[in-house]
Enzyme design. Structure first.
Site, mmCIF file in Angstrom:
data_model
loop_
_atom_site.group_PDB
_atom_site.id
_atom_site.type_symbol
_atom_site.label_atom_id
_atom_site.label_comp_id
_atom_site.label_asym_id
_atom_site.label_seq_id
_atom_site.Cartn_x
_atom_site.Cartn_y
_atom_site.Cartn_z
ATOM 1 N N ASP A 274 38.674 50.403 48.503
ATOM 2 C CA ASP A 274 39.931 49.623 48.502
ATOM 3 C C ASP A 274 39.725 48.859 49.760
ATOM 4 O O ASP A 274 40.398 49.282 51.009
ATOM 5 C CB ASP A 274 40.980 50.549 48.488
ATOM 6 C CG ASP A 274 42.562 49.679 48.699
ATOM 7 O OD1 ASP A 274 42.238 48.735 48.265
ATOM 8 O OD2 ASP A 274 43.315 50.393 49.033
ATOM 9 N N ASP B 154 36.760 36.063 51.740
ATOM 10 C CA ASP B 154 35.979 35.334 52.378
ATOM 11 C C ASP B 154 35.684 34.073 51.486
ATOM 12 O O ASP B 154 36.148 33.901 50.405
ATOM 13 C CB ASP B 154 34.940 36.190 52.943
ATOM 14 C CG ASP B 154 34.300 35.592 54.617
ATOM 15 O OD1 ASP B 154 34.106 34.575 54.341
ATOM 16 O OD2 ASP B 154 34.159 36.563 55.194
ATOM 17 N N LYS C 240 39.888 45.070 49.892
ATOM 18 C CA LYS C 240 40.737 44.116 49.729
ATOM 19 C C LYS C 240 39.791 42.843 50.333
ATOM 20 O O LYS C 240 40.087 42.120 51.572
ATOM 21 C CB LYS C 240 41.897 43.779 50.530
ATOM 22 C CG LYS C 240 42.831 45.129 50.114
ATOM 23 C CD LYS C 240 44.047 45.411 50.745
ATOM 24 C CE LYS C 240 44.814 46.499 50.313
ATOM 25 N NZ LYS C 240 44.336 47.711 50.437
#
Length: 232
Positions: A60, A65, A62
Site C-alpha cells: 500500500d 509520479d 499509493k
C-alpha cells in the site's frame, strides 16, 4: 473468507512484524505493507519473504509520479509476486499502472478518498465535489483505466459497485469490529456491513495487531464477516 481479511502490518520493526505474523499463524494469509512498515521495517524484503512463505502481500504505497516512473515501479512490484499495489486514482497514473501490470498476477488498486477524510477535508483540499462525489468520479476513471480495483471507504462501497461492475475489487479500510475505537478514521463500518455493501477485501490493522491475542481478534473479525450477507 480468510483471504478477504487483510491485516495491516503497521509497525516500524521487522522483528515486530514477524512476531505478529507468527502469532496469527494460519488465521490470516494476507498482509498489507504500508509506509510505516515499508520504510521502517524493511518492508520490501519482508514482503518478498512473506510471498515466498506462501502468504499474499498488498503493498500500500499509493504511487504517483510521471507515467514512465509509475510504469517501471509497478512492473518492479509485479515481479515480486505481490497480490495488490496501490496508486493514486488519477487517470494517467492508473493507465500507466495497468499497462505495467498487464499479464501479471498483480491487482492494481486506485486510492480514491482516504477514510480519514470527510467532506470538509475534501473541500479544504480544493475539490468542488463532496467525498462521495469524488469517490464516484475516481471509480469511473479506475474502471475506464482497466486496473484491478479501487480503495474506498465502506460507506461508498455500494455506490462504487454500481459504477465499476461485479468483477473489480473493492478494498475497504476503515473497518472497525464491534467494540473497537474509531481512532483517526471518519468513514467507518463493521466487517459484515462492508461485505454486504459490496467490498471484496477488508483491511484491519490496530484492532488485530494491538490485541493481546491477535489470532483471537482476527478470528472474531472473521466470525463477524461470516455473520452477514456477502456481496457475490
Amino acid at each position: 473468507m480468510t483471504g478477504q481479511l487483510i491485516v495491516g502490518l503497521d509497525v516500524s520493526s521487522r522483528a515486530r512484524a514477524e512476531e505478529i505474523v507468527a502469532a496469527l499463524g494460519d488465521a490470516v494469509d494476507f498482509y498489507k505493507i504500508g509506509y510505516q512498515c515499508f520504510y521502517g521495517a524493511d518492508g520490501y524484503a519482508l514482503g518478498k519473504a512473506l510471498i515466498a512463505a506462501g502468504k499474499k502481500v498488498f503493498f500500500d504505497l499509493k504511487l504517483l509520479d510521471i507515467d514512465n516512473t509509475v510504469e517501471k515501479g509497478v512492473a518492479a512490484f509485479a515481479e515480486t509476486g505481490a497480490a495488490m499495489l496501490t496508486v493514486h486514482a488519477y487517470p494517467k497514473t492508473m493507465r500507466a499502472a495497468a499497462k505495467a501490470a498487464a499479464g501479471s498476477g498483480l491487482c492494481v488498486l486506485g486510492v480514491t478518498v482516504l477514510t480519514s477524510m470527510d467532506d470538509a477535508d475534501v473541500k479544504e483540499a480544493g475539490y468542488e465535489r463532496d467525498a462521495a462525489g469524488l469517490v464516484a468520479l475516481r471509480a469511473q476513471q479506475a474502471r475506464d483505466a482497466g486496473i484491478g480495483g479501487i480503495v474506498s471507504s465502506p460507506h461508498e462501497a455500494e455506490m462504487v459497485r454500481t459504477i465499476i461492475g461485479p468483477k473489480m475489487a473493492i478494498v475497504t479500510p476503515g473497518i472497525r469490529p464491534a467494540g473497537s475505537a474509531a481512532g483517526d478514521q471518519k468513514r467507518i463500518m463493521g466487517p459484515a456491513e462492508a461485505l454486504a455493501a459490496g467490498a471484496t477485501h477488508l483491511v484491519v490493522a490496530r484492532p488485530i495487531i494491538e490485541a493481546a491475542d491477535p489470532a483471537a481478534a482476527a478470528r472474531a473479525i472473521l466470525a463477524e464477516m461470516n455473520s452477514g450477507t456477502r456481496f457475490a
